[in-house]
Every structure is written in structure tokens, then in C-alpha cells.
Design a protein around this motif. Structure first.
Motif, PDB file in Angstrom:
ATOM      1  N   ARG A 257       0.796  -0.967   0.086  1.00  0.00           N
ATOM      2  CA  ARG A 257       0.103  -0.092  -0.059  1.00  0.00           C
ATOM      3  C   ARG A 257       0.950   1.061  -0.030  1.00  0.00           C
ATOM      4  NH1 ARG A 257      -4.655   0.383   4.311  1.00  0.00           N
ATOM      5  NH2 ARG A 257      -5.920   1.427   2.702  1.00  0.00           N
ATOM      6  N   GLN A 261       0.990   4.579  -2.623  1.00  0.00           N
ATOM      7  CA  GLN A 261       0.893   5.685  -2.331  1.00  0.00           C
ATOM      8  C   GLN A 261       2.255   6.277  -3.126  1.00  0.00           C
ATOM      9  OE1 GLN A 261       0.747   6.216   1.825  1.00  0.00           O
ATOM     10  NE2 GLN A 261      -0.859   4.750   2.115  1.00  0.00           N
ATOM     11  N   THR A 692      -8.016  -0.046  -2.852  1.00  0.00           N
ATOM     12  CA  THR A 692      -8.359   1.033  -1.407  1.00  0.00           C
ATOM     13  C   THR A 692      -8.898  -0.098  -0.562  1.00  0.00           C
ATOM     14  OG1 THR A 692     -10.471   1.307  -2.322  1.00  0.00           O
ATOM     15  CG2 THR A 692      -8.894   2.845  -2.822  1.00  0.00           C
ATOM     16  N   SER A 694     -11.770  -1.678  -0.524  1.00  0.00           N
ATOM     17  CA  SER A 694     -13.363  -1.201  -0.135  1.00  0.00           C
ATOM     18  C   SER A 694     -14.151  -2.387  -0.224  1.00  0.00           C
ATOM     19  CB  SER A 694     -13.634  -0.142  -1.101  1.00  0.00           C
ATOM     20  OG  SER A 694     -13.273  -0.625  -2.425  1.00  0.00           O
ATOM     21  N   LYS A 702      -8.354  -4.747   6.445  1.00  0.00           N
ATOM     22  CA  LYS A 702      -8.335  -3.236   6.360  1.00  0.00           C
ATOM     23  C   LYS A 702      -8.224  -2.864   7.578  1.00  0.00           C
ATOM     24  CE  LYS A 702     -10.114   1.044   4.051  1.00  0.00           C
ATOM     25  NZ  LYS A 702     -11.054   1.376   3.337  1.00  0.00           N
TER      26      LYS A 702
END
Length: 718
Positions: A257, A261, A692, A694, A702
Motif C-alpha cells: 500500500r 502511495q 483501497t 473497499s 483493512k
């Protein structure tokens, strides 16, 4: 904490739990578990930081013992590390006075006797023991004057319910807990009581179902149960594999992750290779680039042309030519209208970079300046003014570069040398010198094993210079003991007579700094006896010298005005003296592998044959001997780093022990490299599907990432 305070805390917590129905059972204070209570609960908090049911659940056993097996006392032998025996307890008495006071008892069965010893809590333990009763005793077996004994044993009065069938877990505990009756067996009973209170619903699964199926992993609750109480070795293996996999997967997911970024971070676009780069390459390059250097420059060129911020780690063994790559990368920034800087951890290394870069670019119209803590007054003001106006193209310095007063006009590339020597905040401040972060090239001369690089620097792109420049001869490394010191000194003297220079390095360990300083000074006097001062020039460098004196002595050696440099490890990195061909490491058994390899890299920089002599005491322990033999057998920094990692562990090697980054409960990045590779691929695949996190099935993992991020320093290492 007195008994009434504990009772008050216990009642208050109980009331709180009753009114807060949303509280997870695993968040319950440990006092509420059967067999604990307020006093034991406070002890568990103080000694092992076990405050809740959850803390106990994740206090894993580190080995197992088949408690169904009883050994006859007469069958105990020197090969046995632990033994479980049953017998009758007699002769309970206290012996010795003051600090030497101890409790002694004898356990006997029909085959022999063994002594039981307690050096702490004797009075408390004595009250709990009964003479002429049968006990089961478990503990580590020692031998003293031909007789076996067990110190601070686990001891339990025998009755029909005493035995715990199967593999009993062995937990880490403390002497204070053992004295108060919280032994390995107690931990097993407490953990067993915990599993009676919880179910799979209380330990939700965090790994997605498709991952469980693809990698054939058991569910989380079953893994925890089997790790604490395996029915057999296969169950223990399955459980341990599953929980190791989870630990490494979470770490790789965090790194992946961070990488996403970084790759999403906009950066300056270096659109062209211009005059500065081309002129240097065609006219001023002191030697032909190796294939590895060309490959790395191409990777940097591609990174800086994308419009995304470059974050690249450049690994290269000592003497592999990282500085040339850094210089040509900075010229690339200059060609595109930007400034560049290089930050080093010490003033000596910063000066070395400044002199070498200035020399390389001497015939080009490029302004290079140096800024360290010792640059003050008008000179400092001028540098800051010119830097802000953009008339300084390349700034070399120490942590002084990150002070708030240091402002660049347009910093395009920041090179950080020996980056593990800088704190997180220091590097971050350098990156904030611009409206948009500069490209970052992180360099290290400490070879990093692949498994460690994947864990510490997995969010960075990695380049490796794995070739030495042509013409370099391999450094001959030999081990010599103190008994032949005279021959060693005569060899060094012959090399100096032939025109070479020599380093003689002494250890400097913080815990014994005064003693080491005295050894250094005594060694210096001895060297002056071996090397007649009328004929040879000797310089000395160490951390206690004033900076200007240290620099003056270092410069004498660099310029060839001193034949021998007596030093501590301040010369470990950065010093480049091509004429130095001998490195003598005194008390080499006190150095780590990586440190010896770094020191060895100070020689072998010229065309002459170079030597590294590891001088040790006449007697070495097994670990020291192994380190010395590794050094003698190879000059490959990556092989040495792998061995160092295996012997010392990543926390000790890279100063990350307290960071939380490598603080795995079960996983070992040295031994579990295959799982690490597997989890890395799984993490990258998952994020390629759901960047993400999600999707509903990814919410548990997460949530875990958020919790882990609060507790550790992930992402701050690189």
C-alpha cells in the motif's frame, strides 16, 4: 498496589463490563479469567504486559513437552535438557546466608534422587510444599559435582486430575511469576480456561476466503487453538504456518500500500539528458562504467522521466562505484533546471563526498558547496543566500541540510547516503523542501539480504550494483592470533616500506568506551614502537578528538603525509584512500560481520594487492570463530549479509529491534523466506484487484492494517 486498591479496581472493572454490553469478550480484563483474580492479574500486567483475555490468547508457546511421558530419576542423562519426574518430596530445608540463601528439597523414586533448588521466594515456596507427599516435577536439568538438579522447577502435588494429556505448551514466563505460582502449567490451565469461554465468533477471520482456499490455510480460531493445544505435531505445524502467513501477509500488504502511495505521488519530470550529463560522460568520466552502473543509471533515468516521484534504493558493495552513479543522477537534475543535494550521516563522510564530487566536476561550470554544522558566520549566510537564489547547483552536507533555514530554489533530486543512519523525521524534513517532493535516491554500502529488503524496503524500487570496477584485485583476508603479533607487524612494515599505507583499527563499544579508549591509546603507543617515528609518520583518529584535530589527522592520511592511521570505527564508511592497501582489525572477535566487511572495504581501492588481517585473542568462542571464518572465506558482501542476518537477526543488524517493524511473534524472515515470497505475491495481487480495500470481504484485513499502523512504525523505515 495494596489489596484494597486491587479489590476496588476489580469491582469497578466488573461494573464497567456489566454496563458496557458492546465490549468484546477478548477485551475483558485478565482478572476475570478463572484462576487469575486481582493479585495475579496485576503481576501478569507488570511482568508480561498481559492485561486482557486477548493478550493471553496471543501469548504463544515457544515449544512443547509431552507431559504424558514420565522419566525415572535414574534414567536422567546429560543429553536431557528437560525432564518430568514423579516422586516423594523429602528434606525440605533452607541453606546458606544472606544473598546465598536458598531452599533445597530432595525428590526420590525407586530408581534414584534429584535435588530441587529455589534461589528466590524461598519462604513463600516453603509454605506451599509438603514433606513425604508425591509430586510431579518438571524443569531444566543441570549437573553439579556429578549430581543432577532442577532449579525453580514446576512442581505440583500429585492427584488423579494432575496430568494434562498430549503436548503441553511451554510459555515464556519470569522468575517473579514462577515464585508466585504462575508456571508453564499455570499458563496452560489459564489458556485452557480462556478457550472454554470463547468461540470462533469471538475470533473473527481476517483473511479473505479465496486466500484461505488458494493457500490451503486453516481458519484463525482453529490455528490459535491448535497452536496452544495441538493434538499432534501436524496440527501444530498447520497452526504455526497459518499464523506466520498472516503476520507476513499483513506486513507485505502494508508495504504494498505504501508503494502504491509512492507511485501515485507526482514528481518533477526530467525530460532530457542534457549538456552536463553528456559532457561528463564523454570527457570527464575517470573510468569506463560497469554494466551494472549503466543499468542503474538507465533505471533512474526512466524513473525521473515518468512525472512520478522516484523512490529508489541503490545497493552496492564497498568500492562498487555508487558515488559516480549519484553524481551522474545529479547532473541529470541539473540538465532539467533543478538543484540536487547529497546528505551523509557524518561530517567526515560529507567532506569525502564534497572533495570527490568537486574533483570529478572540477573542469565543468558547476557550483558545488558543502554545509555542515561547522560551517558558520558569513560563509554560512552566503551559502544559504546562493542556495535560495539557485546559484548553487549541488549541495553536499550532513543533517544540517534539513534545518529550517536551509531553503532551495528548486530541489529536484535528494541523494541520501547510508540512509539507515538517519532518523525518520530527518529524512521527511528533507523531502518537504519543495512545493513538490524531490526524487529520492537512497544509497547503502551495507548489502541487504533479499528477504530483509522485501520487509524493510519493499516500498522502494531496488537497484543493485553487483560488479566491481575493472582492475580491482580481490582483497586477501587472513586470520592471525595474538601469539604471532610480531610477524603481523613486520608484514605491515614491509608493505609500508614498499610505498603503501595501512589502517590499524581498534574496537569502540559504547558499554566499555573508557576501557576501549585506554586500549586505543595503549595500542597507539605500541604502534609507535613498531614504527620508528624517525622513519614513519603515524596519525590517530577517534571520536573523543576535537573535530578539527580529527579532520586534520584524517587529511594527513588521505594526502599520504601519514603512513599508518590508528583509528576506531569512525573510518568505517566513506574514507577513500587508494594508496592504503593494509587493514589490520585489532580484537576482530569483538566486531560484527557487516562491520568487519565495511572496514575491509576501506582498502582494495587502488591497483595494488590489498590485505585485511583479522587479529584476535588466542582463544575464541564458537560464534566468534564462525564470524572470522566467514570473513576469510568470502569478500561477497551479500553472502556476508545473509550470514550476519542468520547469526544476529534483523533487529540487531539494522537497529529496528524497537521499531515494531520486524517484531513478528512467530515469523522469521531468515527461515520463512518462502512464506514471505508467497505473501508478497498475494498482497500485490489483492491490491491489484482492490487498491483501497473497499470490498466487503476485505474489511477485516483493512481494519487490522489500521490497528497495526497505530502500533508500529511501518513505512517510516525507508
Amino acid at each position: 498496589m495494596d489489596r484494597f486498591t486491587l479489590l476496588g479496581f476489580y469491582l469497578f472493572t466488573h461494573y464497567f463490563c456489566c454496563i458496557n454490553h458492546s465490549l468484546s469478550i477478548l477485551e475483558s480484563p485478565i482478572e476475570f479469567l478463572k484462576g487469575v483474580g486481582p493479585q495475579r492479574g496485576e503481576l501478569l500486567r507488570q511482568e508480561l504486559e498481559i492485561s486482557t483475555f486477548e493478550d493471553l490468547l496471543y501469548h504463544y508457546p515457544y515449544r512443547y513437552f509431552d507431559r504424558t511421558q514420565l522419566t525415572k530419576i535414574g534414567a536422567i542423562n546429560p543429553q536431557m535438557e528437560y525432564a518430568q519426574v514423579m516422586g516423594t518430596l523429602v528434606n525440605i530445608s533452607e541453606e546458606g546466608e544472606g544473598r546465598k540463601k536458598r531452599l533445597v528439597a530432595t525428590l526420590y523414586d525407586d530408581t534414584g534422587r534429584i535435588e530441587l533448588l529455589w534461589f528466590q521466594g524461598a519462604q513463600w515456596i516453603k509454605k506451599s510444599l509438603r514433606e513425604n507427599e508425591r509430586y510431579i516435577v518438571f524443569g531444566k536439568v543441570s549437573e553439579f559435582k556429578g549430581f543432577y538438579n532442577i532449579a525453580h522447577p514446576e512442581i505440583e502435588l500429585w492427584n488423579a486430575e494432575t496430568s494434562i494429556a498430549g503436548m503441553q505448551p511451554v510459555y515464556s514466563t519470569t522468575e517473579k511469576l514462577k515464585i508466585r505460582g504462575i508456571t508453564n502449567r499455570s499458563f496452560a490451565k489459564l489458556t485452557s480456561a480462556l478457550f472454554e469461554k470463547i468461540s470462533a465468533a469471538d475470533v473473527p477471520e481476517v483473511l479473505p476466503g479465496d486466500i484461505l482456499r488458494q493457500y490451503n490455510l486453516c481458519n484463525r480460531f482453529m490455528a490459535l487453538r491448535w497452536l496452544h493445544f495441538p493434538d499432534n505435531e501436524e496440527h501444530e505445524r498447520i497452526a504455526r504456518y497459518r499464523l506466520k502467513w498472516e503476520e507476513l501477509f499483513v506486513s507485505q500488504l502494508m508495504i504494498a500500500r505504501l508503494r502504491l502511495q509512492h507511485t501515485a505521488q507526482p514528481g518533477w519530470r526530467f525530460e532530457k539528458v542534457g549538456d552536463h550529463f553528456n559532457e561528463f560522460f564523454k570527457q570527464h568520466l575517470p573510468f569506463e562504467l560497469t554494466g551494472a552502473q549503466k543499468r542503474v543509471l538507465k533505471e533512474i533515468r526512466q524513473d525521473t522521466a515518468t512525472g512520478k516521484q522516484m523512490n529508489r534504493l541503490l545497493q552496492g558493495d564497498v568500492g562498487s562505484g555508487k558515488t559516480i552513479v549519484a553524481v551522474m543522477s545529479m547532473l541529470l537534475a541539473l540538465d532539467n533546471g533543478f538543484q540536487a543535494c547529497i546528505m551523509a550521516p557524518t561530517e567526515i563522510l560529507a567532506q569525502q563526498h564534497y572533495f570527490s564530487i568537486s574533483e570529478l566536476l572540477a573542469d565543468m561550470d558547476i557550483t558545488v558547496r558543502m554545509l555542515t554544522g561547522n560551517v558558520k558566520g558569513k560563509v554560512r549566510k552566503t551559502i544559504l543566500k546562493d542556495l535560495a537564489e539557485g546559484t548553487i547547483s549541488i549541495l553536499v552536507g550532513t543533517h544540517a541540510l534539513i534545518e529550517e533555514s536551509v531553503l532551495f530554489k528548486n530541489l529536484g533530486l535528494a541523494v541520501i547516503d547510508e540512509q539507515h543512519r538517519f532518523g525518520v523525521g530527518q529524512r521527511a524534513r528533507l523531502w518537504k523542501k519543495n512545493e513538490m517532493p524531490p526524487h529520492v535516491l537512497v544509497m547503502t554500502a551495507t548489502p541487504i539480504p533479499r528477504t530483509l529488503a522485501m520487509t524493510l524496503y519493499g516500498d522502494l524500487d531496488v537497484s543493485v550494483i553487483d560488479e566491481l570496477p575493472p582492475g580491482r584485485k580481490e582483497i586477501k583476508t587472513v586470520h592471525r592470533k595474538d601469539a604471532v603479533r610480531m610477524g603481523v607487524m613486520e608484514f605491515i612494515r614491509k608493505q609500508v616500506d614498499m610505498g603503501s599505507q595501512a589502517y590499524i583499527v581498534y574496537p569502540l563499544i559504547e558499554e566499555s568506551e573508557k576501557m576501549d579508549y585506554e586500549s586505543l591509546m595503549a595500542g597507539y603507543e605500541q604502534v609507535k614502537i613498531w614504527f620508528n617515528e624517525n622513519k614513519y609518520k603515524i596519525a590517530m583518529v577517534h571520536g573523543r578528538q576535537p573535530a578539527d584535530e580529527r579532520e586534520r589527522n584524517m587529511q594527513r592520511f588521505i594526502k599520504g603525509e601519514a603512513d599508518v592511521l590508528v583509528a576506531t570505527t569512525v573510518i568505517e564508511v566513506g574514507v577513500n584512500v587508494p594508496n592504503a592497501s593494509v587493514m589490520l582489525i585489532e580484537s576482530a572477535e569483538r566486531f560484527g560481520l557487516s562491520q568487519m566487511h565495511q572496514l575491509r572495504g576501506r582498502v582494495g581501492r587502488g591497483a595494488d594487492q590489498s590485505y585485511c588481517i583479522l587479529l584476535t585473542g588466542n582463544k575464541l568462542n564458537d560464534e566468534s570463530y564462525k564470524r572470522i571464518q566467514i570473513m576469510v572465506s568470502t569478500t561477497d558482501g551479500f553472502k556476508i549479509a545473509e550470514q550476519d542476518l542468520a547469526m544476529r537477526g534483523p533487529g540487531d543488524m539494522y537497529g529496528t529491534k524497537q521499531s515494531g517493524v520486524l517484531k513478528f511473534k512467530l515469523a522469521d524472515i531468515v527461515l520463512d523466506g518462502a512464506i514471505l515470497e508467497e505473501t508478497r505475491k498475494a498482497a500485490q495481487h489483492l491490491l491489484s484487484q482492490d487498491p483501497t480495500l473497499s470490498l466487503p470481504q476485505h474489511q477485516p484485513i483493512k481494519h487490522m492494517l489500521v490497528q497495526q499502523g497505530k502500533q508500529s512504525h511501518w513505512g517510516k523505515i525507508s
